[in-house]
Write a protein that holds these residues in place. Structure first.
Motif, PDB file in Angstrom:
ATOM      1  N   GLY A   1       1.014  -7.001   5.376  1.00 20.41           N
ATOM      2  CA  GLY A   1       1.568  -5.933   4.052  1.00 20.41           C
ATOM      3  C   GLY A   1       2.174  -4.926   4.506  1.00 20.41           C
ATOM      4  N   LEU A   2       2.645  -4.134   3.462  1.00 18.45           N
ATOM      5  CA  LEU A   2       3.304  -3.149   3.681  1.00 18.45           C
ATOM      6  C   LEU A   2       2.923  -1.877   3.433  1.00 18.45           C
ATOM      7  CD1 LEU A   2       6.640  -5.085   1.978  1.00 18.45           C
ATOM      8  CD2 LEU A   2       5.873  -4.335   3.961  1.00 18.45           C
ATOM      9  N   VAL A   3       3.415  -1.026   4.193  1.00 15.65           N
ATOM     10  CA  VAL A   3       2.651   0.241   3.704  1.00 15.65           C
ATOM     11  C   VAL A   3       3.491   1.417   3.790  1.00 15.65           C
ATOM     12  CG1 VAL A   3       1.808   0.876   6.083  1.00 15.65           C
ATOM     13  CG2 VAL A   3       0.869   2.007   4.462  1.00 15.65           C
ATOM     14  N   ALA A   4       3.818   2.178   2.948  1.00 20.71           N
ATOM     15  CA  ALA A   4       4.924   3.747   2.088  1.00 20.71           C
ATOM     16  C   ALA A   4       4.040   4.784   2.750  1.00 20.71           C
ATOM     17  CB  ALA A   4       5.147   4.215   1.092  1.00 20.71           C
ATOM     18  N   ILE A   5       4.039   5.775   3.404  1.00 18.60           N
ATOM     19  CA  ILE A   5       3.022   6.809   3.737  1.00 18.60           C
ATOM     20  C   ILE A   5       4.443   7.830   2.893  1.00 18.60           C
ATOM     21  CG2 ILE A   5       2.325   8.556   5.675  1.00 18.60           C
ATOM     22  CD1 ILE A   5       2.553   5.763   7.016  1.00 18.60           C
ATOM     23  N   HIS A   6       4.073   8.786   2.450  1.00 17.19           N
ATOM     24  CA  HIS A   6       4.761   9.930   1.591  1.00 17.19           C
ATOM     25  C   HIS A   6       3.884  11.074   1.538  1.00 17.19           C
ATOM     26  CE1 HIS A   6       8.173  10.701  -1.374  1.00 17.19           C
ATOM     27  NE2 HIS A   6       7.418  11.103  -2.248  1.00 17.19           N
ATOM     28  N   ASP A   7       4.384  12.547   1.432  1.00 17.75           N
ATOM     29  CA  ASP A   7       4.325  13.658   1.269  1.00 17.75           C
ATOM     30  C   ASP A   7       3.823  13.884  -0.039  1.00 17.75           C
ATOM     31  OD1 ASP A   7       4.993  14.165   3.801  1.00 17.75           O
ATOM     32  OD2 ASP A   7       6.928  15.183   3.077  1.00 17.75           O
ATOM     33  N   GLY A   8       2.632  14.210  -0.258  1.00 14.75           N
ATOM     34  CA  GLY A   8       1.965  14.183  -1.421  1.00 14.75           C
ATOM     35  C   GLY A   8       2.578  15.115  -2.475  1.00 14.75           C
TER      36      GLY A   8
ATOM     37  N   GLY B   1      -5.942   7.447   6.745  1.00 15.06           N
ATOM     38  CA  GLY B   1      -5.372   6.231   5.771  1.00 15.06           C
ATOM     39  C   GLY B   1      -5.380   4.841   6.157  1.00 15.06           C
ATOM     40  N   LEU B   2      -4.510   4.782   7.134  1.00 14.83           N
ATOM     41  CA  LEU B   2      -4.175   3.618   7.396  1.00 14.83           C
ATOM     42  C   LEU B   2      -5.808   2.946   8.151  1.00 14.83           C
ATOM     43  CD1 LEU B   2      -1.617   4.157  10.407  1.00 14.83           C
ATOM     44  CD2 LEU B   2      -1.089   3.360   7.825  1.00 14.83           C
ATOM     45  N   GLY B   3      -6.798   3.952   8.158  1.00 16.11           N
ATOM     46  CA  GLY B   3      -8.610   3.024   8.852  1.00 16.11           C
ATOM     47  C   GLY B   3      -8.951   2.705   7.256  1.00 16.11           C
ATOM     48  N   SER B   4      -8.521   3.038   6.578  1.00 15.79           N
ATOM     49  CA  SER B   4      -9.411   2.579   5.455  1.00 15.79           C
ATOM     50  C   SER B   4      -8.865   1.092   4.690  1.00 15.79           C
ATOM     51  CB  SER B   4      -8.951   3.865   4.322  1.00 15.79           C
ATOM     52  OG  SER B   4      -8.127   3.939   3.017  1.00 15.79           O
ATOM     53  N   ILE B   5      -7.364   1.018   5.579  1.00 14.39           N
ATOM     54  CA  ILE B   5      -7.106  -0.473   4.979  1.00 14.39           C
ATOM     55  C   ILE B   5      -7.925  -1.711   5.857  1.00 14.39           C
ATOM     56  CG2 ILE B   5      -5.189  -1.660   4.884  1.00 14.39           C
ATOM     57  CD1 ILE B   5      -3.127   1.007   4.786  1.00 14.39           C
TER      58      ILE B   5
ATOM     59  N   VAL C   1      15.468  13.624   6.842  1.00 13.30           N
ATOM     60  CA  VAL C   1      14.794  12.657   6.679  1.00 13.30           C
ATOM     61  C   VAL C   1      13.603  13.832   5.853  1.00 13.30           C
ATOM     62  CG1 VAL C   1      12.570  11.647   7.966  1.00 13.30           C
ATOM     63  CG2 VAL C   1      14.774  12.909   9.292  1.00 13.30           C
ATOM     64  N   GLN C   2      13.051  12.302   4.901  1.00 11.28           N
ATOM     65  CA  GLN C   2      12.018  12.819   3.967  1.00 11.28           C
ATOM     66  C   GLN C   2      10.878  11.646   3.860  1.00 11.28           C
ATOM     67  OE1 GLN C   2      15.206  11.468   0.499  1.00 11.28           O
ATOM     68  NE2 GLN C   2      15.850  14.068   0.234  1.00 11.28           N
ATOM     69  N   THR C   3      10.802  11.340   2.869  1.00 14.59           N
ATOM     70  CA  THR C   3       9.640  10.150   2.609  1.00 14.59           C
ATOM     71  C   THR C   3      10.375   9.549   1.554  1.00 14.59           C
ATOM     72  OG1 THR C   3       8.102  11.376   1.635  1.00 14.59           O
ATOM     73  CG2 THR C   3       7.863  11.592   3.950  1.00 14.59           C
ATOM     74  N   PRO C   4       9.558   8.789   0.465  1.00 12.10           N
ATOM     75  CA  PRO C   4       8.184   7.509   1.561  1.00 12.10           C
ATOM     76  C   PRO C   4       9.150   7.399   3.089  1.00 12.10           C
ATOM     77  CG  PRO C   4       9.498   6.059   0.466  1.00 12.10           C
ATOM     78  CD  PRO C   4      10.050   7.276  -0.242  1.00 12.10           C
ATOM     79  N   GLN C   5       8.110   6.773   4.232  1.00 15.17           N
ATOM     80  CA  GLN C   5       8.551   6.476   5.580  1.00 15.17           C
ATOM     81  C   GLN C   5       7.555   4.809   6.092  1.00 15.17           C
ATOM     82  OE1 GLN C   5       8.308   8.905   8.648  1.00 15.17           O
ATOM     83  NE2 GLN C   5       9.611   9.745   7.382  1.00 15.17           N
TER      84      GLN C   5
ATOM     85  N   PHE D   1       0.415  -1.289   0.068  1.00 17.40           N
ATOM     86  CA  PHE D   1       0.040  -0.081  -0.076  1.00 17.40           C
ATOM     87  C   PHE D   1       1.028   0.916   0.282  1.00 17.40           C
ATOM     88  CE2 PHE D   1      -2.376  -3.396   2.151  1.00 17.40           C
ATOM     89  CZ  PHE D   1      -3.101  -3.186   1.488  1.00 17.40           C
ATOM     90  N   ALA D   2      -0.141   2.194  -0.869  1.00 17.21           N
ATOM     91  CA  ALA D   2       1.478   3.406  -0.590  1.00 17.21           C
ATOM     92  C   ALA D   2       0.241   4.774  -0.318  1.00 17.21           C
ATOM     93  CB  ALA D   2       1.254   4.404  -1.296  1.00 17.21           C
ATOM     94  N   ILE D   3       0.278   5.352   0.726  1.00 19.51           N
ATOM     95  CA  ILE D   3      -0.368   6.389   1.619  1.00 19.51           C
ATOM     96  C   ILE D   3       0.208   8.250   1.855  1.00 19.51           C
ATOM     97  CG2 ILE D   3      -1.923   7.844   3.489  1.00 19.51           C
ATOM     98  CD1 ILE D   3      -1.747   4.923   5.220  1.00 19.51           C
ATOM     99  N   ILE D   4      -0.509   8.747   0.174  1.00 17.17           N
ATOM    100  CA  ILE D   4       0.065   9.886  -0.310  1.00 17.17           C
ATOM    101  C   ILE D   4      -1.277  10.868   0.341  1.00 17.17           C
ATOM    102  CG2 ILE D   4       0.846  10.903  -1.953  1.00 17.17           C
ATOM    103  CD1 ILE D   4       1.630   8.594  -2.054  1.00 17.17           C
ATOM    104  N   VAL D   5       0.111  11.216   1.132  1.00 22.83           N
ATOM    105  CA  VAL D   5       0.201  12.488   2.204  1.00 22.83           C
ATOM    106  C   VAL D   5      -0.571  13.845   1.587  1.00 22.83           C
ATOM    107  CG1 VAL D   5      -1.071  12.905   4.714  1.00 22.83           C
ATOM    108  CG2 VAL D   5       0.222  11.564   3.964  1.00 22.83           C
ATOM    109  N   ALA D   6      -1.607  14.872   1.142  1.00 21.40           N
ATOM    110  CA  ALA D   6      -1.658  16.263   0.894  1.00 21.40           C
ATOM    111  C   ALA D   6      -2.286  16.988   1.978  1.00 21.40           C
ATOM    112  CB  ALA D   6      -1.469  15.919  -0.225  1.00 21.40           C
ATOM    113  N   GLY D   7      -2.658  17.525   2.415  1.00 20.53           N
ATOM    114  CA  GLY D   7      -3.670  17.904   3.668  1.00 20.53           C
ATOM    115  C   GLY D   7      -3.692  19.478   3.618  1.00 20.53           C
ATOM    116  N   GLY D   8      -2.393  19.551   2.917  1.00 22.53           N
ATOM    117  CA  GLY D   8      -1.816  20.990   3.301  1.00 22.53           C
ATOM    118  C   GLY D   8      -2.555  22.294   2.270  1.00 22.53           C
ATOM    119  N   SER D   9      -2.701  23.579   3.285  1.00 25.48           N
ATOM    120  CA  SER D   9      -3.356  24.640   2.827  1.00 25.48           C
ATOM    121  C   SER D   9      -2.269  25.337   1.914  1.00 25.48           C
ATOM    122  CB  SER D   9      -3.740  25.893   4.256  1.00 25.48           C
ATOM    123  OG  SER D   9      -3.117  25.750   4.836  1.00 25.48           O
TER     124      SER D   9
END
Length: 223
Positions: free
Chosen positions: A99-106, A90-94, A159-163, A4-12
């Motif tokens: 499995g494996l999940v990559a979390i990454h800044d959009g 995002g994790l709650g939707s899985i 530190v970057q992403t993915p984590q 899985f990959a969770i791409i997070v993009a919630g910034g204003s």
């Protein structure tokens, strides 16, 4: 293992000074987020992509996908009031437990495919894999009395992403109340007492935040 990959993009995007959040701004003729999703699709077309954005942006995103004929399959999840809450959503939707999940800044669209693949491989072996790069410049630490102290830069990493994490472990890590010390996913994982594994990131994997970053992003695309 299922990926899985969770791409997070919630910034204003307030620092960008643009009429819309930075993740929807175009570089190379299409929104930044689409470039980011493409990187993870290229790394593993069978992985499940989860895009976490504010619920109020769902319609805008759907319109952008139609306008740019964006066909990469992904699932939309509404973000929270903080990055921690957005990742937790995002994790709650899985529904799977393993499995494996990559979390990454959009807004990091220049992550190398090899970095993504390596993060999955290391996380499968060791539980976690956090992309980092070495510092080039000298650094100094500011003290409470207004002075500064030289620091050995070889002991520090940016530190970057993915984590990337084993799914079961990171879900357990996020099943806590949010703390101010949770600056990224690695600190949430570390809060459980688990050691974070570092892997080599890539210098081009910038987080696009300012107009200067946009100009550099266009340069990287043209390059």
């Amino acid at each position: 293992m299922k990926k899985f990959a969770i791409i997070v993009a919630g910034g204003s995007g307030t620092r960008m000074g643009a009429p819309m959040p930075k993740q929807y701004l175009e570089i190379g003729g299409k929104p930044i987020l689409m470039h980011t999703l493409e990187r993870f699709f290229l790394a593993d077309p069978d992985s499940e992509l989860i895009l976490v954005i504010p619920k109020n942006d769902f319609l805008l995103w759907e319109q952008l996908c139609q306008r740019h004929d964006f066909q990469i399959d992904h699932r939309l999840v509404g973000g929270g009031n903080s990055r921690f809450q957005s990742v937790k959503n995002g994790l709650g939707s899985i529904k799977e437990e393993d499995g494996l999940v990559a979390i990454h800044d959009g807004v990091r669209p220049f992550v190398e495919v090899d970095v993504i693949l390596n993060s999955y491989e290391e996380a499968a072996r060791r539980g976690s894999a956090v992309a980092v790069v070495a510092l080039k410049d000298s650094i100094r630490k500011l003290t409470d009395d207004g002075k500064s102290v030289y620091q050995e830069r070889q002991y520090f990493r940016l530190v970057q992403t993915p984590q990337t994490f084993q799914l079961k472990k990171i879900m357990k890590a996020f099943d806590v109340s949010e703390l101010h010390t949770f600056t990224d996913d690695a600190t949430v994982y570390e809060h459980q007492g688990w050691q974070v594994t570092l892997i080599a990131g890539n210098l081009e994997n910038i987080k696009i935040t300012t107009p200067e970053d946009m100009r550099y992003a266009e340069y990287l695309l043209n390059k």
